[in-house]
Each structure stands twice: as structure tokens, then as C-alpha cells.
Design a protein around this motif. Structure first.
Motif, PDB file in Angstrom:
ATOM      1  N   ARG A  44      35.251  18.477  37.590  1.00  0.00           N
ATOM      2  CA  ARG A  44      34.407  19.682  37.532  1.00  0.00           C
ATOM      3  C   ARG A  44      35.110  20.881  38.174  1.00  0.00           C
ATOM      4  O   ARG A  44      35.059  21.991  37.663  1.00  0.00           O
ATOM      5  N   GLU A  45      35.788  20.643  39.275  1.00  0.00           N
ATOM      6  CA  GLU A  45      36.511  21.727  39.944  1.00  0.00           C
ATOM      7  C   GLU A  45      37.707  22.195  39.114  1.00  0.00           C
ATOM      8  O   GLU A  45      38.001  23.383  39.065  1.00  0.00           O
ATOM      9  N   GLN A 102      32.793  16.451  48.526  1.00  0.00           N
ATOM     10  CA  GLN A 102      33.375  17.422  47.608  1.00  0.00           C
ATOM     11  C   GLN A 102      32.780  17.244  46.227  1.00  0.00           C
ATOM     12  O   GLN A 102      32.378  16.148  45.859  1.00  0.00           O
ATOM     13  N   ARG A 126      36.293  24.350  36.401  1.00  0.00           N
ATOM     14  CA  ARG A 126      35.926  25.658  36.934  1.00  0.00           C
ATOM     15  C   ARG A 126      37.171  26.532  37.104  1.00  0.00           C
ATOM     16  O   ARG A 126      37.172  27.714  36.771  1.00  0.00           O
ATOM     17  N   ARG A 156      28.496  26.453  51.277  1.00  0.00           N
ATOM     18  CA  ARG A 156      29.806  25.809  51.328  1.00  0.00           C
ATOM     19  C   ARG A 156      30.251  25.726  52.784  1.00  0.00           C
ATOM     20  O   ARG A 156      29.685  26.404  53.642  1.00  0.00           O
ATOM     21  N   ARG A 168      40.913  21.145  48.558  1.00  0.00           N
ATOM     22  CA  ARG A 168      40.549  19.725  48.430  1.00  0.00           C
ATOM     23  C   ARG A 168      41.247  18.875  49.497  1.00  0.00           C
ATOM     24  O   ARG A 168      40.673  17.921  50.006  1.00  0.00           O
ATOM     25  N   GLN A 175      43.271  25.561  45.142  1.00  0.00           N
ATOM     26  CA  GLN A 175      42.372  24.428  44.913  1.00  0.00           C
ATOM     27  C   GLN A 175      42.894  23.159  45.591  1.00  0.00           C
ATOM     28  O   GLN A 175      42.128  22.403  46.189  1.00  0.00           O
ATOM     29  N   TRP A 220      37.047  28.433  52.506  1.00  0.00           N
ATOM     30  CA  TRP A 220      37.411  29.097  51.261  1.00  0.00           C
ATOM     31  C   TRP A 220      37.839  30.551  51.507  1.00  0.00           C
ATOM     32  O   TRP A 220      38.814  31.003  50.892  1.00  0.00           O
TER      33      TRP A 220
END
Length: 179
Positions: free
Chosen positions: A139-140, A134, A143, A77, A124, A120, A82
Motif C-alpha cells: 500500500r505504501e 506500519q 501511494r 502518525r 520504514r 520511504q 516524517w
């Protein structure tokens, strides 16, 4: 000689680090033949938030950053983004830990869910601003939802298996210091 409080903290830090390394090892195993299904939860994030909400003194900020930086390196990543976002989120929760001790679990879930959504969105936004590829938004979001669904199980496991619980209001440690 180390006092009991320090040894308990160091023991929990080592336990957290061991759990995170085990989760990272399991995440790196090539055992998921179908990658088009529902994504799994981010158990490292759920574990970190659960422990910060329960006992913030067991997880110093340096340990949190080191764990997520290692995860960035191992999972390819963008390095450092993050961990910074997780640090901001956990420090936000850490600052409100004393006020959230008496919250019912449903309100704790709302607080944790709100922080996860903010994390999140910030991730993003920054990746989009820097024009970095990304994962798909759907999907994110799945998750994040799966992480929120896994959060109560992580809290229960932490309480039952590792004895991690919130200190009661006014509780003191073995030396008479407020927790």
C-alpha cells in the motif's frame, strides 16, 4: 515598506500554506467510502518537492517542518519522524537545485523518484527499528507510485496557475541579485 522580492516570497509562502491546509482539509473529509482501492497520492509531498525544485527560496525549512508536523498531528502518525525525513529529502534537493535547473523533466522525475524511495525506505526502517505498527508495504509503495504519477500534474498546475517556474541560469531579481 516591504520590497517586492520579500512580498513575492511571503505571498508564495502564504499560497503554499493555504494549498497545504486545503489539501489537509480535503484529506480529513470522510468522503472515501471504499478504502481498499488504490491509495491516493500524497499531494502535500508532491507540492512541497515541486516547489523546492522550482523555487527553494519560497519554502524555508521551518515552513516545511511545520506543515508536515501539523499533518502528523492531524493524521495520527508518529510525531516528528516524517517531517524530519521530508526535511532531509527537501534539503538534499535544495542543495542540488542549481545543478538541476537544466535537467530534462524525465531526469527530474528520476531524481524525485529516487529521493521519494529513499524517504520511504528510511521511514520504514526507523519505524521497524522502533517496532511501530506500519501500513502494509504494498500500500505504501502504491501511494509512493501514485505520488510520483501526480508529480507532473502538480508541477504543471504550479507553473500555469501560480506562475512558479525555475529561474534561468544567470537570472537576477529586481535588485540585480542572482536567483
Amino acid at each position: 515598506m516591504i520590497d517586492p522580492l520579500t512580498s513575492r516570497r511571503l505571498g508564495h509562502m502564504a499560497l503554499y500554506l493555504g494549498l497545504v491546509l486545503l489539501l489537509l482539509f480535503l484529506r480529513l473529509l470522510p468522503i472515501n467510502p471504499v478504502s481498499t482501492g488504490i491509495p491516493g497520492p500524497d499531494l502535500t509531498l508532491a507540492l512541497t518537492i515541486a516547489w523546492v525544485m522550482r523555487r527553494p527560496d519560497y519554502l524555508p525549512a521551518v515552513l516545511i517542518v511545520a506543515v508536515f508536523l501539523l499533518e502528523d498531528l492531524m493524521l495520527w502518525r508518529p510525531i516528528g519522524l516524517w517531517p524530519l525525513i521530508v526535511l532531509l529529502g527537501t534539503e538534499f534537493l535544495r542543495a542540488r537545485e542549481e545543478g538541476s535547473r537544466d535537467l530534462p523533466f524525465a531526469l527530474e522525475m528520476l531524481l524525485v523518484g529516487g529521493v521519494m524511495v529513499a524517504m520511504q525506505v528510511l521511514d520504514r526502517f526507523i519505524l521497524g527499528l522502533l517496532m511501530v505498527d506500519q501500513p502494509p508495504l504494498g500500500r505504501e509503495l502504491l501511494r509512493m507510485l501514485m505520488t510520483l504519477v501526480a508529480y507532473p500534474f502538480v508541477v504543471a498546475l504550479s507553473a500555469l496557475a501560480f506562475g512558479l517556474r525555475r529561474p534561468a541560469t544567470g537570472e537576477v531579481d529586481d535588485f540585480g541579485r542572482p536567483i
